[in-house]
Design a protein around this motif. Structure first.
Motif, PDB file in Angstrom:
ATOM      1  N   MET A 188      64.357  27.763 102.506  1.00 49.71           N
ATOM      2  CA  MET A 188      63.261  27.581 103.458  1.00 49.71           C
ATOM      3  C   MET A 188      62.561  28.911 103.740  1.00 49.71           C
ATOM      4  N   ALA A 189      63.295  30.005 103.749  1.00 47.85           N
ATOM      5  CA  ALA A 189      62.685  31.320 103.981  1.00 47.85           C
ATOM      6  C   ALA A 189      61.692  31.653 102.864  1.00 47.85           C
ATOM      7  N   LEU A 190      62.057  31.358 101.625  1.00 44.97           N
ATOM      8  CA  LEU A 190      61.147  31.583 100.491  1.00 44.97           C
ATOM      9  C   LEU A 190      59.914  30.698 100.602  1.00 44.97           C
ATOM     10  N   LYS A 191      60.134  29.425 100.940  1.00 49.82           N
ATOM     11  CA  LYS A 191      59.017  28.488 101.073  1.00 49.82           C
ATOM     12  C   LYS A 191      58.046  28.955 102.154  1.00 49.82           C
ATOM     13  N   LEU A 192      58.611  29.355 103.295  1.00 48.57           N
ATOM     14  CA  LEU A 192      57.793  29.793 104.417  1.00 48.57           C
ATOM     15  C   LEU A 192      57.028  31.071 104.078  1.00 48.57           C
ATOM     16  N   ALA A 193      57.691  32.005 103.421  1.00 48.09           N
ATOM     17  CA  ALA A 193      57.040  33.254 103.034  1.00 48.09           C
ATOM     18  C   ALA A 193      55.881  32.987 102.071  1.00 48.09           C
ATOM     19  N   SER A 194      56.087  32.090 101.108  1.00 51.09           N
ATOM     20  CA  SER A 194      55.028  31.767 100.145  1.00 51.09           C
ATOM     21  C   SER A 194      53.837  31.123 100.829  1.00 51.09           C
ATOM     22  N   GLU A 195      54.121  30.208 101.767  1.00 47.77           N
ATOM     23  CA  GLU A 195      53.028  29.530 102.470  1.00 47.77           C
ATOM     24  C   GLU A 195      52.278  30.497 103.385  1.00 47.77           C
ATOM     25  N   ILE A 196      52.994  31.432 104.004  1.00 49.08           N
ATOM     26  CA  ILE A 196      52.343  32.437 104.860  1.00 49.08           C
ATOM     27  C   ILE A 196      51.420  33.324 104.031  1.00 49.08           C
ATOM     28  N   LEU A 197      51.922  33.798 102.874  1.00 50.03           N
ATOM     29  CA  LEU A 197      51.098  34.659 102.016  1.00 50.03           C
ATOM     30  C   LEU A 197      49.889  33.903 101.473  1.00 50.03           C
ATOM     31  N   ALA A 198      50.080  32.632 101.111  1.00 44.69           N
ATOM     32  CA  ALA A 198      48.959  31.832 100.617  1.00 44.69           C
ATOM     33  C   ALA A 198      47.920  31.619 101.718  1.00 44.69           C
ATOM     34  N   ALA A 199      48.383  31.336 102.931  1.00 42.95           N
ATOM     35  CA  ALA A 199      47.461  31.106 104.047  1.00 42.95           C
ATOM     36  C   ALA A 199      46.729  32.387 104.430  1.00 42.95           C
ATOM     37  N   ALA A 200      47.383  33.531 104.304  1.00 42.84           N
ATOM     38  CA  ALA A 200      46.732  34.805 104.615  1.00 42.84           C
ATOM     39  C   ALA A 200      45.590  35.090 103.640  1.00 42.84           C
ATOM     40  N   LYS A 201      45.723  34.580 102.405  1.00 43.97           N
ATOM     41  CA  LYS A 201      44.662  34.743 101.399  1.00 43.97           C
ATOM     42  C   LYS A 201      43.663  33.589 101.430  1.00 43.97           C
ATOM     43  N   GLU A 202      43.767  32.711 102.436  1.00 46.61           N
ATOM     44  CA  GLU A 202      42.925  31.524 102.597  1.00 46.61           C
ATOM     45  C   GLU A 202      43.054  30.558 101.423  1.00 46.61           C
ATOM     46  N   GLU A 203      44.289  30.341 100.989  1.00 43.17           N
ATOM     47  CA  GLU A 203      44.561  29.308  99.997  1.00 43.17           C
ATOM     48  C   GLU A 203      45.856  28.623 100.420  1.00 43.17           C
ATOM     49  N   GLY A 204      46.257  27.607  99.686  1.00 42.41           N
ATOM     50  CA  GLY A 204      47.473  26.897 100.049  1.00 42.41           C
ATOM     51  C   GLY A 204      47.157  25.574 100.733  1.00 42.41           C
ATOM     52  N   ALA A 205      48.196  24.755 100.882  1.00 43.18           N
ATOM     53  CA  ALA A 205      48.030  23.391 101.397  1.00 43.18           C
ATOM     54  C   ALA A 205      47.645  23.358 102.870  1.00 43.18           C
ATOM     55  N   ALA A 206      48.157  24.288 103.671  1.00 42.52           N
ATOM     56  CA  ALA A 206      47.857  24.283 105.103  1.00 42.52           C
ATOM     57  C   ALA A 206      46.381  24.605 105.353  1.00 42.52           C
ATOM     58  N   VAL A 207      45.820  25.523 104.588  1.00 40.10           N
ATOM     59  CA  VAL A 207      44.398  25.852 104.724  1.00 40.10           C
ATOM     60  C   VAL A 207      43.548  24.675 104.254  1.00 40.10           C
ATOM     61  N   LYS A 208      44.004  23.987 103.211  1.00 40.68           N
ATOM     62  CA  LYS A 208      43.296  22.806 102.717  1.00 40.68           C
ATOM     63  C   LYS A 208      43.261  21.725 103.794  1.00 40.68           C
ATOM     64  N   LYS A 209      44.340  21.585 104.531  1.00 37.58           N
ATOM     65  CA  LYS A 209      44.400  20.612 105.629  1.00 37.58           C
ATOM     66  C   LYS A 209      43.350  20.940 106.693  1.00 37.58           C
ATOM     67  N   ARG A 210      43.211  22.231 107.028  1.00 43.09           N
ATOM     68  CA  ARG A 210      42.189  22.638 108.000  1.00 43.09           C
ATOM     69  C   ARG A 210      40.788  22.319 107.489  1.00 43.09           C
ATOM     70  N   VAL A 211      40.536  22.600 106.215  1.00 40.13           N
ATOM     71  CA  VAL A 211      39.226  22.334 105.618  1.00 40.13           C
ATOM     72  C   VAL A 211      38.936  20.834 105.636  1.00 40.13           C
ATOM     73  N   ASP A 212      39.947  20.018 105.307  1.00 35.83           N
ATOM     74  CA  ASP A 212      39.773  18.563 105.327  1.00 35.83           C
ATOM     75  C   ASP A 212      39.479  18.058 106.737  1.00 35.83           C
ATOM     76  N   THR A 213      40.150  18.625 107.729  1.00 34.01           N
ATOM     77  CA  THR A 213      39.922  18.242 109.125  1.00 34.01           C
ATOM     78  C   THR A 213      38.493  18.577 109.543  1.00 34.01           C
TER      79      THR A 213
END
Length: 158
Positions: A118-143
């Motif tokens: 989970m630490a690896l998963k969280l770190a990857s998602e944080i780094l992706a979101a900091a670069k404005e990519e990744g699934a969480a940023v896509k969710k914001r764009v869709d909203t």
């Protein structure tokens, strides 16, 4: 309302970064009341972010806060019944709800990643979101797109 509004309880800052936002994140990350495990996962993820960080001027906590701000939505759609029909009405989001939604999405999409811990998963998602990519940023764009497409119903606001 019949009862008085419940008072917000003060949150204690976390032991390492001395930040109440980190405590809120650990509380959202926590499962089955295991807060120490949630803190361990978060701190391990921060170590991984520090290792994989390309921008050396920023600390890992600043990168995490940047990722949260990149995920934070500004508008959302809410359902409202008007004359037998249900409309999706775009509405502004309160600041505390923005933070909560960003944390919830970051954790949700980190859990869905295909990595070992989970630490690896969280770190990857944080780094992706900091670069404005990744699934969480896509969710914001869709909203935001959903709110934009339903802008015609904004006069039904409640």
């Amino acid at each position: 309302m019949r009862k008085a509004k419940a008072q917000k309880r003060p949150l204690l800052p976390d032991p390492k970064f001395n930040d109440t936002l980190v405590t809120r994140f650990a509380n959202n990350l926590m499962r089955n009341g295991k807060k120490i495990l949630a803190y361990t996962i978060f701190y391990d993820a921060m170590e991984r972010v520090k290792e994989r960080n390309e921008d050396k001027e920023k600390s890992e906590l600043e990168i995490w806060k940047l990722a949260l701000s990149n995920i934070m939505p500004h508008v959302e759609v809410r359902s409202r019944r008007v004359g037998g029909a249900t409309f999706q009405i775009p509405m502004q989001i309160r600041p505390d709800r923005k933070i909560f939604m960003a944390m919830k999405w970051l954790i949700l999409y980190a859990r869905r990643r295909k990595e070992k811990s989970m630490a690896l998963k969280l770190a990857s998602e944080i780094l992706a979101a900091a670069k404005e990519e990744g699934a969480a940023v896509k969710k914001r764009v869709d909203t935001h797109k959903m709110a934009e497409s339903n802008k015609a119903f904004s006069h039904f606001r409640f």
